[in-house]
Design a protein around this motif. Structure first.
Motif, PDB file in Angstrom:
ATOM      1  N   PRO A  43       7.350  13.772  -8.887  1.00  0.00           N
ATOM      2  CA  PRO A  43       6.189  14.186  -7.862  1.00  0.00           C
ATOM      3  C   PRO A  43       6.229  15.801  -7.419  1.00  0.00           C
ATOM      4  O   PRO A  43       5.441  16.287  -7.095  1.00  0.00           O
ATOM      5  CB  PRO A  43       6.803  13.470  -6.766  1.00  0.00           C
ATOM      6  N   GLN A  44       7.337  16.400  -8.292  1.00  0.00           N
ATOM      7  CA  GLN A  44       7.249  17.899  -8.387  1.00  0.00           C
ATOM      8  C   GLN A  44       6.233  18.768  -9.065  1.00  0.00           C
ATOM      9  O   GLN A  44       6.189  19.743  -8.889  1.00  0.00           O
ATOM     10  CB  GLN A  44       8.822  18.520  -8.350  1.00  0.00           C
ATOM     11  N   LYS A  45       5.839  18.170 -10.021  1.00  0.00           N
ATOM     12  CA  LYS A  45       5.080  18.546 -11.155  1.00  0.00           C
ATOM     13  C   LYS A  45       3.696  17.989 -11.034  1.00  0.00           C
ATOM     14  O   LYS A  45       3.746  16.842 -10.816  1.00  0.00           O
ATOM     15  CB  LYS A  45       5.745  18.652 -12.382  1.00  0.00           C
ATOM     16  N   GLY A  46       2.537  18.583 -11.584  1.00  0.00           N
ATOM     17  CA  GLY A  46       1.657  18.133 -11.969  1.00  0.00           C
ATOM     18  C   GLY A  46       0.624  17.763 -10.508  1.00  0.00           C
ATOM     19  O   GLY A  46       0.980  18.157  -9.602  1.00  0.00           O
ATOM     20  N   ILE A  47      -0.354  16.684 -10.555  1.00  0.00           N
ATOM     21  CA  ILE A  47      -1.039  16.577  -9.372  1.00  0.00           C
ATOM     22  C   ILE A  47      -1.239  14.831  -9.122  1.00  0.00           C
ATOM     23  O   ILE A  47      -1.074  14.192 -10.260  1.00  0.00           O
ATOM     24  CB  ILE A  47      -2.386  17.059  -9.676  1.00  0.00           C
ATOM     25  N   PRO A  48      -1.078  14.464  -8.126  1.00  0.00           N
ATOM     26  CA  PRO A  48      -1.364  13.156  -7.802  1.00  0.00           C
ATOM     27  C   PRO A  48      -2.554  12.318  -8.358  1.00  0.00           C
ATOM     28  O   PRO A  48      -3.560  13.076  -8.545  1.00  0.00           O
ATOM     29  CB  PRO A  48      -1.243  12.623  -6.412  1.00  0.00           C
ATOM     30  N   ALA A  49      -2.440  10.981  -8.975  1.00  0.00           N
ATOM     31  CA  ALA A  49      -3.762  10.289  -9.466  1.00  0.00           C
ATOM     32  C   ALA A  49      -4.903  10.406  -8.695  1.00  0.00           C
ATOM     33  O   ALA A  49      -5.870  10.447  -9.284  1.00  0.00           O
ATOM     34  CB  ALA A  49      -3.101   8.930  -9.842  1.00  0.00           C
ATOM     35  N   PHE A  50      -4.767  10.344  -7.259  1.00  0.00           N
ATOM     36  CA  PHE A  50      -5.912  10.401  -6.503  1.00  0.00           C
ATOM     37  C   PHE A  50      -6.854  11.486  -6.656  1.00  0.00           C
ATOM     38  O   PHE A  50      -7.982  11.758  -6.406  1.00  0.00           O
ATOM     39  CB  PHE A  50      -5.769  10.030  -5.220  1.00  0.00           C
ATOM     40  N   ILE A  51      -6.078  12.674  -6.758  1.00  0.00           N
ATOM     41  CA  ILE A  51      -6.730  14.167  -7.164  1.00  0.00           C
ATOM     42  C   ILE A  51      -7.194  14.001  -8.540  1.00  0.00           C
ATOM     43  O   ILE A  51      -8.496  14.510  -8.770  1.00  0.00           O
ATOM     44  CB  ILE A  51      -5.887  15.326  -6.938  1.00  0.00           C
ATOM     45  N   LYS A  52      -6.577  13.324  -9.623  1.00  0.00           N
ATOM     46  CA  LYS A  52      -7.083  13.442 -10.831  1.00  0.00           C
ATOM     47  C   LYS A  52      -8.457  12.714 -10.992  1.00  0.00           C
ATOM     48  O   LYS A  52      -9.248  13.086 -11.780  1.00  0.00           O
ATOM     49  CB  LYS A  52      -6.020  12.934 -11.908  1.00  0.00           C
ATOM     50  N   GLU A  61       0.692  -1.080   0.077  1.00  0.00           N
ATOM     51  CA  GLU A  61       0.067  -0.024   0.086  1.00  0.00           C
ATOM     52  C   GLU A  61       0.862   1.185  -0.055  1.00  0.00           C
ATOM     53  O   GLU A  61       1.839   1.321   0.769  1.00  0.00           O
ATOM     54  CB  GLU A  61      -1.061   0.192   1.269  1.00  0.00           C
ATOM     55  N   GLY A  62       0.314   2.090  -0.823  1.00  0.00           N
ATOM     56  CA  GLY A  62       0.982   3.346  -0.988  1.00  0.00           C
ATOM     57  C   GLY A  62       0.152   4.599  -1.556  1.00  0.00           C
ATOM     58  O   GLY A  62      -0.903   4.206  -2.014  1.00  0.00           O
ATOM     59  N   PRO A  63       0.648   5.812  -1.346  1.00  0.00           N
ATOM     60  CA  PRO A  63      -0.293   6.738  -1.800  1.00  0.00           C
ATOM     61  C   PRO A  63      -0.663   6.751  -3.319  1.00  0.00           C
ATOM     62  O   PRO A  63       0.421   6.301  -4.188  1.00  0.00           O
ATOM     63  CB  PRO A  63       0.657   8.321  -1.599  1.00  0.00           C
ATOM     64  N   LEU A  64      -1.802   6.895  -3.769  1.00  0.00           N
ATOM     65  CA  LEU A  64      -2.054   6.739  -5.237  1.00  0.00           C
ATOM     66  C   LEU A  64      -1.660   8.099  -6.006  1.00  0.00           C
ATOM     67  O   LEU A  64      -2.113   9.027  -6.183  1.00  0.00           O
ATOM     68  CB  LEU A  64      -3.386   6.810  -5.404  1.00  0.00           C
ATOM     69  N   ASP A  65      -0.389   7.962  -6.449  1.00  0.00           N
ATOM     70  CA  ASP A  65       0.448   9.283  -6.930  1.00  0.00           C
ATOM     71  C   ASP A  65       0.552   9.036  -8.450  1.00  0.00           C
ATOM     72  O   ASP A  65      -0.070   9.748  -9.270  1.00  0.00           O
ATOM     73  CB  ASP A  65       1.735   9.382  -6.157  1.00  0.00           C
ATOM     74  N   LEU A  66       1.362   8.040  -8.671  1.00  0.00           N
ATOM     75  CA  LEU A  66       1.699   7.839 -10.092  1.00  0.00           C
ATOM     76  C   LEU A  66       2.420   8.819 -11.100  1.00  0.00           C
ATOM     77  O   LEU A  66       2.506   8.746 -12.223  1.00  0.00           O
ATOM     78  CB  LEU A  66       0.214   7.282 -11.022  1.00  0.00           C
ATOM     79  N   ARG A  67       3.171   9.728 -10.334  1.00  0.00           N
ATOM     80  CA  ARG A  67       3.900  10.714 -11.018  1.00  0.00           C
ATOM     81  C   ARG A  67       5.360  10.380 -11.119  1.00  0.00           C
ATOM     82  O   ARG A  67       5.859   9.847 -10.088  1.00  0.00           O
ATOM     83  CB  ARG A  67       3.588  12.233 -10.401  1.00  0.00           C
ATOM     84  N   LEU A  68       6.080  10.421 -12.179  1.00  0.00           N
ATOM     85  CA  LEU A  68       7.296  10.189 -12.445  1.00  0.00           C
ATOM     86  C   LEU A  68       8.169  11.367 -11.783  1.00  0.00           C
ATOM     87  O   LEU A  68       9.260  11.230 -11.276  1.00  0.00           O
ATOM     88  CB  LEU A  68       7.715  10.116 -13.710  1.00  0.00           C
TER      89      LEU A  68
END
Length: 248
Positions: free
Chosen positions: A175-184, A166-173
């Motif tokens: 993480p300093q740009k864009g928004i994490p997947a759970f917000i999307k 288990e980890g945060p649903l982020d999916l960003r290569l």
């Protein structure tokens, strides 16, 4: 006085459970015996990435001393290292990686092997910007584009690429740009979710998965972890016989 040796963080039990406590996985190159043992079993050691088809690639590129080269995805640096060895401290090697976390580690790893900024330039950018790099570096004599994510990104649950742990649903290569997947997920409606799964993964059950995700979110609940999303998808596909799910 000489500085005291800094001991690694202690953990409860015989083995660390949290990824950030797993000293061998955070610095696998410091444990060659463990790496060799895992590779002999046919697996990739957690926290590192094994480059594929190295000999075939080098044979095809036929790198000559003094040339200028580009690796479109630096990753763990395995391919880059072998190409640098071919250059034999002549010419120059450029490498791109959108991941600011792993590229810093790889830069240090290659520096420790004797490849500094005099021979290697690492740029934190997407390979789609190769034209901008070329404007600065000039024409390249050889280019390698082994596209995709690396094992160490998937292994780290904090990056949110896998449901193995288990980890945060982020999916960003990056993480300093864009928004994490759970917000999307919260910004997309059912039809948009379905189209997303079709366009990005050719998912045959995109409609069923999108419907369940949409229902879950409309109930006022957040999908903030990888395992939460996994359970929703698993429920969406429960109508498929288990045997077929394992084979697909």
């Amino acid at each position: 006085m000489e500085p005291k040796h800094k001991r690694r963080v202690r953990y409860k039990g015989t083995h660390p459970k949290k990824y950030n406590e797993k000293y061998k996985e955070l610095n696998p190159e410091l444990y060659p015996e463990t790496i060799e043992k895992v590779i002999k079993k046919g697996s990739t050691p957690v926290g590192m990435h094994l480059s594929i088809m190295v000999d075939e690639i080098l044979e095809f590129l036929n790198i000559q001393e003094g040339q200028i080269g580009l690796d479109c995805t630096l990753g763990y640096g395995g391919h880059t290292l072998k190409m640098l060895e071919c250059l034999n401290h002549t010419g120059h090697m450029y490498a791109l990686d959108i991941d600011p976390i792993e590229s810093v580690k790889t830069k240090e790893r290659l520096l420790n092997k004797g490849y500094g900024e005099d021979i290697l330039t690492i740029k934190n950018c997407n390979f789609k910007d190769i034209d901008l790099v070329s404007n600065e570096a000039g024409l390249f004599d050889f280019v390698l584009a082994d596209l995709g994510v690396s094992s160490m990104q998937i292994d780290n649950p904090e990056r949110g690429f896998s449901y193995k742990k288990e980890g945060p649903l982020d999916l960003r290569l990056n993480p300093q740009k864009g928004i994490p997947a759970f917000i999307k997920l919260q910004e997309l409606n059912k039809n948009q979710l379905e189209q997303l799964f079709i366009e990005n993964s050719d998912e045959p059950y995109a409609k069923e998965i999108a419907k369940n995700i949409d229902s879950y979110l409309k109930s006022g609940q957040l999908i903030s972890t990888t395992t939460q999303l996994y359970k929703i998808i698993e429920k969406s596909l429960s109508f498929i016989p288990i045997k077929e799910r394992k084979e697909s």
